[in-house]
Scaffold this motif. Sequence first.
Motif, PDB file in Angstrom:
ATOM      1  N   ASP A  66      -2.576  -4.141   1.098  1.00 22.99           N
ATOM      2  CA  ASP A  66      -3.114  -5.495   0.902  1.00 22.99           C
ATOM      3  C   ASP A  66      -4.510  -5.478   0.264  1.00 22.99           C
ATOM      4  OD1 ASP A  66      -2.484  -8.147   0.949  1.00 22.99           O
ATOM      5  OD2 ASP A  66      -2.748  -8.427   3.101  1.00 22.99           O
TER       6      ASP A  66
ATOM      7  N   PRO B  51      -2.787  -4.562  -4.472  1.00 24.69           N
ATOM      8  CA  PRO B  51      -3.026  -5.682  -5.398  1.00 24.69           C
ATOM      9  C   PRO B  51      -4.206  -5.444  -6.346  1.00 24.69           C
ATOM     10  CG  PRO B  51      -3.584  -6.304  -3.122  1.00 24.69           C
ATOM     11  CD  PRO B  51      -2.894  -4.979  -3.061  1.00 24.69           C
TER      12      PRO B  51
ATOM     13  N   ALA C 172      -1.831 -10.360  -7.135  1.00 24.39           N
ATOM     14  CA  ALA C 172      -2.045 -11.073  -5.872  1.00 24.39           C
ATOM     15  C   ALA C 172      -3.492 -10.780  -5.482  1.00 24.39           C
ATOM     16  CB  ALA C 172      -1.087 -10.573  -4.805  1.00 24.39           C
TER      17      ALA C 172
ATOM     18  N   TYR D 188       5.623  -8.313  -5.796  1.00 26.50           N
ATOM     19  CA  TYR D 188       5.090  -9.262  -6.788  1.00 26.50           C
ATOM     20  C   TYR D 188       4.681  -8.592  -8.089  1.00 26.50           C
ATOM     21  CZ  TYR D 188       0.969  -7.622  -4.223  1.00 26.50           C
ATOM     22  OH  TYR D 188       0.044  -6.839  -3.600  1.00 26.50           O
TER      23      TYR D 188
ATOM     24  N   ASP E 227       1.779 -10.600   4.388  1.00 31.05           N
ATOM     25  CA  ASP E 227       1.899 -12.029   4.060  1.00 31.05           C
ATOM     26  C   ASP E 227       2.379 -12.307   2.637  1.00 31.05           C
ATOM     27  OD1 ASP E 227       1.178 -12.882   6.506  1.00 31.05           O
ATOM     28  OD2 ASP E 227      -0.924 -13.365   5.986  1.00 31.05           O
ATOM     29  N   SER E 228       1.735 -11.631   1.660  1.00 32.06           N
ATOM     30  CA  SER E 228       2.071 -11.960   0.273  1.00 32.06           C
ATOM     31  C   SER E 228       3.550 -11.647  -0.022  1.00 32.06           C
ATOM     32  CB  SER E 228       1.155 -11.220  -0.700  1.00 32.06           C
ATOM     33  OG  SER E 228       0.972  -9.893  -0.282  1.00 32.06           O
ATOM     34  N   TYR E 229       4.115 -10.675   0.686  1.00 32.05           N
ATOM     35  CA  TYR E 229       5.523 -10.326   0.473  1.00 32.05           C
ATOM     36  C   TYR E 229       6.439 -11.368   1.125  1.00 32.05           C
ATOM     37  CZ  TYR E 229       4.003  -5.919  -1.509  1.00 32.05           C
ATOM     38  OH  TYR E 229       3.420  -4.985  -2.323  1.00 32.05           O
TER      39      TYR E 229
ATOM     40  N   HIS F 226       5.702 -14.567   1.430  1.00 34.28           N
ATOM     41  CA  HIS F 226       5.681 -15.733   0.543  1.00 34.28           C
ATOM     42  C   HIS F 226       6.511 -15.496  -0.705  1.00 34.28           C
ATOM     43  CE1 HIS F 226       1.670 -16.778   2.572  1.00 34.28           C
ATOM     44  NE2 HIS F 226       2.649 -17.473   3.095  1.00 34.28           N
TER      45      HIS F 226
END
Length: 468
Positions: A86, A90, A97, A275, A314-316, A318
């Motif tokens: 994280d 990114p 992200a 992402y 989290d970003s995964y 979403h």
Amino acid sequence: MSEAEFVVVANRLPVDRDEDGGWRSSPGGLVAALEPVMRKTEGAWVGWPGKADLELEPFDFEGMRLVPIALSESDVELYYEGFANDTIWPLYHDVIAAPRYRRAWWEAYVDVNTRFARAAADAAGRGATVWVQDYQLQLVPQLLRDLRPDVTIGYFHHIPFPAYGLYSQLPWRRQVLEGLLGADVIGFQRVADASNFARAVRRQLHLETKASGIRVPQPDGSARIARAKAFPISIDAAVYVDLARRPDIQARARQIREELGNPKRVLLGVDRLDYTKGIRHRLKAFGELLEDGRVSVDDVTLVQVASPSRERVDSYIHLRDEIELTVGRINGDYDTMGHTAIRYLHQAYPREEMIALYLAADVMLVTALRDGMNLVAKEYVASRIDNRGVLVLSEFAGASDELGSALLINPHDIGGLKDAIVRAIGMPAAEQGRRMRAMRRRVREHDVEAWSREFLAALAAVRTAPGA
Ligand code: GDG
């Protein structure tokens, strides 16, 4: 203390736990590449067994000494999901992200890297060669050098190294560079990654760089030369060729097409659900082509395998929601009783099934926004023993440096991506063959064995260099 001549240090051990508590090897390119060296040298592999709070003694497995590093729930959360996946992931993928910078994550990263370095120091025999893998362990080279100045240290970075303007966001930018510079050879996927690294070293540490050499001052006033260079990784191409020749896998490829309703063209995407892979851009382009009427659901189906990945970040979470919403909308708008626009599979498959998919696909879509290499592109090419099929490949994937005969695209340019897909769908067989043959030659000649051989040769050259 064991006495391995050759030690690999990677976040993960090359094995998975099976249902009854035993171990089976987890098939991956890295294991295949290093297996011959491992066997020849009675090598050791230091890594995390993949499950939190598993305290295990070193054990022997298929000719290797495996040295498990125990990670607690909190280590997994802060070091692995936090700092590695994280912050660094990114940031190094051009901030697709937003990276999160948390001091507690950094502290856990330092702590876990220290434990890996200690375990590597214990496993390595006098004058051994140690090869550290990837962004989870960027501090290990220098930590290990401090403990064991007698060993030769290599580091390979599997993901991109970002441009200086982005890298300089990292609150711990100096420490990370110093960590990496502990290695004698620092390998990157692309020439551009190696030059981004050299630039960061000049700007942050004010060190001199010349061609691939970086002059690193030593505590005693002398200096040593670290090499930062591109060593593009590859696959075990022969294995893909052998599997692609298997009659049962070829039959499965035909069956897949039948099960899809025998569309004229099958498009395929295979990615970890991440992402960086440009899955949304791919879906947008395909959805617009259906909307424009340039492709019809009666003729063309997109199969998207999105294997589950980092499901607690989290970003995964979403991203998965967004992708599934988009797939649902497109299918809702265009599916018929007999045909589906997108066959979406959030699952992981055995390798044989992946190869059947490669053989079933007329067009392979690799639309990464940023990708160190992208092995899927090379696997598709290696599997196409019939010299058919079209690879649509993002110029932001490292593979595009070698696979110039693909249809190269900028995934941010949706119009250009749509045109490339249409061109791929209609490409004459002769042109497919010409392009595929050139790409196959490259992957065959530069397989993963050549990759590890070249890296280890560069490392051996450091050892024999005058003054070493
Ligand atoms: C990192 C860098 C760099 C995927 N789904 C399934 C499955 N896969 C396999 C593919 C391929 C591998 O996973 C993915 O490799 P990539 O290279 O495409 O991407 P990352 O995982 O992001 O890897 C990347 C790589 O390191 C090596 O240096 O190329 O740039 O990001 O082999 O086939 N395999 C099976 N079932 C699946 O469902 N069996």
